[in-house]
Write an enzyme that holds these catalytic residues in place. Structure first.
Site, PDB file in Angstrom:
ATOM      1  N   ARG A 102      11.249  10.225   3.628  1.00 34.60           N
ATOM      2  CA  ARG A 102       9.813   9.980   3.240  1.00 34.60           C
ATOM      3  C   ARG A 102       9.091  10.151   4.547  1.00 34.60           C
ATOM      4  O   ARG A 102       9.059   9.119   5.367  1.00 34.60           O
ATOM      5  CB  ARG A 102       9.427   8.827   2.493  1.00 34.60           C
ATOM      6  CG  ARG A 102       7.982   8.525   2.461  1.00 34.60           C
ATOM      7  CD  ARG A 102       7.665   7.703   1.311  1.00 34.60           C
ATOM      8  NE  ARG A 102       7.883   8.284   0.073  1.00 34.60           N
ATOM      9  CZ  ARG A 102       7.494   7.584  -1.231  1.00 34.60           C
ATOM     10  NH1 ARG A 102       6.863   6.285  -1.159  1.00 34.60           N
ATOM     11  NH2 ARG A 102       7.506   8.225  -2.445  1.00 34.60           N
ATOM     12  N   HIS A 129       5.599  16.431  -3.063  1.00 37.93           N
ATOM     13  CA  HIS A 129       6.488  15.465  -3.652  1.00 37.93           C
ATOM     14  C   HIS A 129       7.360  16.033  -4.537  1.00 37.93           C
ATOM     15  O   HIS A 129       7.256  15.778  -5.824  1.00 37.93           O
ATOM     16  CB  HIS A 129       5.771  14.295  -4.256  1.00 37.93           C
ATOM     17  CG  HIS A 129       6.362  13.144  -4.350  1.00 37.93           C
ATOM     18  ND1 HIS A 129       7.618  12.870  -4.241  1.00 37.93           N
ATOM     19  CD2 HIS A 129       6.082  11.726  -4.724  1.00 37.93           C
ATOM     20  CE1 HIS A 129       8.056  11.473  -4.484  1.00 37.93           C
ATOM     21  NE2 HIS A 129       6.812  10.772  -4.892  1.00 37.93           N
ATOM     22  N   GLN A 132       9.413  14.085  -7.374  1.00 34.78           N
ATOM     23  CA  GLN A 132       8.566  13.663  -8.533  1.00 34.78           C
ATOM     24  C   GLN A 132       8.366  14.660  -9.422  1.00 34.78           C
ATOM     25  O   GLN A 132       8.502  14.362 -10.677  1.00 34.78           O
ATOM     26  CB  GLN A 132       7.476  12.981  -7.863  1.00 34.78           C
ATOM     27  CG  GLN A 132       6.589  12.350  -8.754  1.00 34.78           C
ATOM     28  CD  GLN A 132       6.798  11.130  -9.341  1.00 34.78           C
ATOM     29  OE1 GLN A 132       7.156  10.198  -8.503  1.00 34.78           O
ATOM     30  NE2 GLN A 132       6.950  10.981 -10.626  1.00 34.78           N
ATOM     31  N   ASP A 211      -2.889  10.221 -10.745  1.00 42.41           N
ATOM     32  CA  ASP A 211      -2.182   9.654  -9.657  1.00 42.41           C
ATOM     33  C   ASP A 211      -3.272   8.860  -8.969  1.00 42.41           C
ATOM     34  O   ASP A 211      -4.676   9.046  -9.339  1.00 42.41           O
ATOM     35  CB  ASP A 211      -1.643  10.593  -8.554  1.00 42.41           C
ATOM     36  CG  ASP A 211      -1.064   9.986  -7.424  1.00 42.41           C
ATOM     37  OD1 ASP A 211      -0.485   8.738  -7.742  1.00 42.41           O
ATOM     38  OD2 ASP A 211      -0.447  10.406  -6.636  1.00 42.41           O
ATOM     39  N   CYS A 248       2.814   9.160 -11.708  1.00 46.77           N
ATOM     40  CA  CYS A 248       4.158   8.899 -10.806  1.00 46.77           C
ATOM     41  C   CYS A 248       4.193   7.403 -10.424  1.00 46.77           C
ATOM     42  O   CYS A 248       5.269   6.902 -10.194  1.00 46.77           O
ATOM     43  CB  CYS A 248       3.836   9.768  -9.625  1.00 46.77           C
ATOM     44  SG  CYS A 248       2.675   9.457  -8.479  1.00 46.77           S
ATOM     45  N   ARG A 276      13.184   9.751 -12.269  1.00 43.18           N
ATOM     46  CA  ARG A 276      13.485   9.981 -10.920  1.00 43.18           C
ATOM     47  C   ARG A 276      14.966   9.632 -10.419  1.00 43.18           C
ATOM     48  O   ARG A 276      15.638  10.459  -9.964  1.00 43.18           O
ATOM     49  CB  ARG A 276      12.776   8.876  -9.968  1.00 43.18           C
ATOM     50  CG  ARG A 276      11.342   9.096 -10.215  1.00 43.18           C
ATOM     51  CD  ARG A 276      10.727  10.214  -9.474  1.00 43.18           C
ATOM     52  NE  ARG A 276      11.344  10.350  -7.917  1.00 43.18           N
ATOM     53  CZ  ARG A 276      10.496   9.640  -7.065  1.00 43.18           C
ATOM     54  NH1 ARG A 276       9.342   9.126  -7.364  1.00 43.18           N
ATOM     55  NH2 ARG A 276      10.998   9.837  -5.792  1.00 43.18           N
TER      56      ARG A 276
HETATM   57  N1   CP Z   1       6.292   7.677  -7.266  1.00 41.88           N
HETATM   58  C1   CP Z   1       6.811   7.238  -6.201  1.00 41.88           C
HETATM   59  O1   CP Z   1       7.270   8.194  -5.438  1.00 41.88           O
HETATM   60  O2   CP Z   1       7.088   5.759  -6.150  1.00 41.88           O
HETATM   61  P1   CP Z   1       7.398   5.057  -4.809  1.00 41.88           P
HETATM   62  O3   CP Z   1       6.004   5.364  -3.718  1.00 41.88           O
HETATM   63  O4   CP Z   1       7.409   3.823  -5.181  1.00 41.88           O
HETATM   64  O5   CP Z   1       8.640   5.616  -4.054  1.00 41.88           O
HETATM   65  N1  NVA Z   2      -0.388  10.210  -3.951  1.00 43.47           N
HETATM   66  C1  NVA Z   2       0.220   9.102  -3.594  1.00 43.47           C
HETATM   67  C2  NVA Z   2       1.703   8.840  -4.537  1.00 43.47           C
HETATM   68  C3  NVA Z   2       2.550   7.816  -4.266  1.00 43.47           C
HETATM   69  C4  NVA Z   2       3.963   8.026  -5.061  1.00 43.47           C
HETATM   70  C5  NVA Z   2       0.556   8.744  -2.202  1.00 43.47           C
HETATM   71  O1  NVA Z   2       0.922   9.400  -1.495  1.00 43.47           O
HETATM   72  O2  NVA Z   2       0.552   7.599  -1.748  1.00 43.47           O
END
Ligand code: CP
Ligand code: NVA
Length: 303
Positions: A102, A129, A132, A211, A248, A276
């Site tokens: 990430r 992502h 996801q 989201d 998500c 997931r």
């Molecule tokens: N949806 C998602 O990616 O959650 P996290 O940020 O908890 O990994």
């Molecule tokens: N759009 C959100 C997704 C988190 C899983 C972020 O980037 O924080």
């Protein structure tokens, strides 16, 4: 044999994406007796932002399939300090069989993949992502059958998750409409169908998805322009009978979605979170089918 990175959905042959989803459904069915297809393999997991689902589900996925994980926050690593992306990629390639990362900066992730001799999996960037969205498609297929021809309506901000829905729509043959404030239409990827009219987007939709309005790193941003895009019962009522609500997570109840919708029978948010795990098992198996530095893959025999 080329290395199977999982960074952009559009870079992966659609037949492989479909095969990954078929395998994910199969792995979900066999979740209490998972095949040990990653026996002896190791995954490095690196994070520059918080995570619950991505971290837990990748860790459990590797372990249930017989593999191992090592987790580090990016600020604990030499990367970002004295060590280059090139050197980090070369060194990790000598220790583990794949990297799940990430990393906010997508071009930097792509650079890491360029130097890595093992698969790199995108655990979310500021731009995308993909893991996801694979879990989301798995969830839609479970609840509504084939995704082809379904109408997915997105509400609120234009962000990493919506960008990946835009990327996925032509690959999986679903209709996608983004309902976002006019002021951010210039941030929506070219070619996507975008409207400022939330009610219009919801009409005839099979899936309503949203989201957070404040992605990680955007703290302090004004919410004013997003209120017309809140997913509430009134908006759900405009969708097709049997339409589902997706998110998500993490969600901010009473901002992008009301508690009433999030807790309604139409809400599939916890199936989506569970998926997931199953989607990522299949992604890992695909990435690692031909790659790896493990003793098992090298055919080493101690006796
Ligand atoms: N949806 C998602 O990616 O959650 P996290 O940020 O908890 O990994
Ligand atoms: N759009 C959100 C997704 C988190 C899983 C972020 O980037 O924080």
């Amino acid at each position: 044999m080329s290395i199977r990175h999982f960074i952009n959905l559009a870079d992966i042959p659609p037949a492989s994406l479909h095969a990954i989803l078929r395998y994910a459904h199969e792995l979900k069915r066999s979740k209490f007796a998972p095949p040990q297809v990653l026996d002896g393999l190791s995954l490095a997991m690196v994070f520059d932002k918080r995570s619950t689902r991505t971290r837990m589900s990748f860790e459990v996925a590797m372990k249930q399939l017989g593999g191992h994980t090592i987790v580090m926050n990016m600020d604990e690593m030499q990367l970002g300090g004295a060590e280059s992306v090139e050197s980090t990629a070369a060194v990790l390639s000598r220790y583990v069989d794949a990297i799940m990362i990430r990393m906010s900066d997508q071009p930097l992730m792509e650079e890491l993949a360029k130097y890595a001799e093992i698969p790199v999996i995108n655990g979310m960037t500021d731009r995308s992502h993909p893991c996801q969205i694979m879990a989301d498609i798995l969830t839609i297929e479970e609840h509504l059958g084939a995704i082809e021809g379904k109408k997915v309506a997105w509400f609120g901000d234009s962000n990493n998750v919506s960008n990946t829905f835009v990327e996925a729509a032509p690959l999986f043959g679903f209709e996608l409409v983004l309902a976002c404030p006019e002021a951010i239409h210039d941030r929506v990827p070219a070619g996507a169908t975008v409207t400022a009219d939330a009610a219009e987007a919801a009409k005839g939709a099979d899936v309503l998805v949203t989201d957070t309005w404040v992605s990680m790193g955007q703290e302090g941003k004004s919410l004013d322009m997003f209120w017309p895009y809140q997913v509430n019962s009134e908006l759900m009522a405009k969708a097709n009978d049997g339409a589902i609500f997706m998110h998500c997570l993490p969600m901010h109840e009473w901002e992008e979605v009301t508690e009433e919708v999030a807790k309604s029978p139409a809400s599939v948010i916890y199936d989506e979170a569970e998926n997931r795990l199953h989607a990522q098992k299949a992604i890992l198996a695909w990435c690692l089918e031909n790659a790896g530095v493990s003793l098992r893959q090298a055919g080493f025999e101690f006796v």
